[in-house]
Design an enzyme around this catalytic site. Sequence first.
Site, short mmCIF file in Angstrom:
data_model
loop_
_atom_site.label_atom_id
_atom_site.label_comp_id
_atom_site.label_asym_id
_atom_site.label_seq_id
_atom_site.Cartn_x
_atom_site.Cartn_y
_atom_site.Cartn_z
N SER A 127 40.10 34.18 33.41
CA SER A 127 40.02 32.88 34.07
C SER A 127 41.20 32.01 33.65
O SER A 127 42.36 32.39 33.83
CB SER A 127 38.66 32.24 33.75
N ASP A 267 33.14 37.51 42.62
CA ASP A 267 33.88 36.49 41.88
C ASP A 267 34.36 35.38 42.82
O ASP A 267 34.75 35.64 43.96
CB ASP A 267 35.10 37.16 41.24
N HIS A 294 32.11 36.04 38.28
CA HIS A 294 33.32 35.66 37.54
C HIS A 294 33.29 36.17 36.10
O HIS A 294 34.32 36.61 35.58
CB HIS A 294 33.44 34.12 37.56
#
Length: 319
Positions: A127, A267, A294
Amino acid sequence: MKSARRILLFLSASVVIFLCGCSTPRLQPREGYVTVPGGRVWYKIVGNGSGTPLLLLHGGPGGTSRSFEPLSVLSNERPIIFYDQLGGGRSERPSDTNLWRMERFVEELECVRRELGLRRFHILGHSWGSLLAVEYMFTRPRGVESLILSGGAFNMARCFRDINGLVAELPPDVRETLLRHMTNHTTQTAEYQQATGVFMQRHFVRAQAMPPELADFDLMKDFGHVMAQTMIGEDSLTPAGVLKDYDATPRLHELRLPVLFTAGQYDYSTPAANAWYQSLVPGARLEIIPDAGHMIMIDNPKYYAEVVRAFLRDVEGKK
């Protein structure tokens, strides 16, 4: 004969010196703190295998490296380095919001690398951590053997377009609640938070239970909320904060090392977006993690760990 022997000894010594200068000394398991611009950050090293160390950059901003615990299974082959970025997890939390900028985090990463004596290493970013990894590489550091970039938003405009598309697929009442509160800037209400939870269950963490390594893990317990609000904004579905206009895509072609992009099947850093990012990096690979949102290391930890293991082995030329 003596002259030849001296030359041979000289050459042998030179090779040893060269190899020592180019490789990372075997890291030993330990934990501690590193002083970085703005405070001290916590780190932990697990495993002492002969493989090249893997340095983990967690998400957020404001998250914690604890989410990476399922990757500890890789420590039978190489040292795995966890660290909590300043402002989150077990690291110090200064109140100066001027610290929450990309350049300082890049400096922080270099401080950790120098303190731990990492001459050769791999980087895995998840991320926000994948953005940090890319920005670090744009400084052209030596010794990074590969990048694994998981669930990154290298173009924020694209990311939020994708999020809006996923919001449009929610049940009508949930969608209406989200849009109404975002329009009215009332995203701190319980009604909005409940609706956000529906989105998060589909696209953030899909698992009904944490992996055994994270049985006592609370995603929000050690979260750096002040940092997150400064860099992302008050809510994760609306672009705001320092990163709202972030776009690394014009420079991704500069990455001249093995790169693996990964994303969860569901995601909000969508498989399609990651396929685009992959196309911008010469020779890059893409792996979609099935049955995952995610937080791929929570939703499908075994599959993700084996994807990472296989990629690192391949980069190092091992079977």
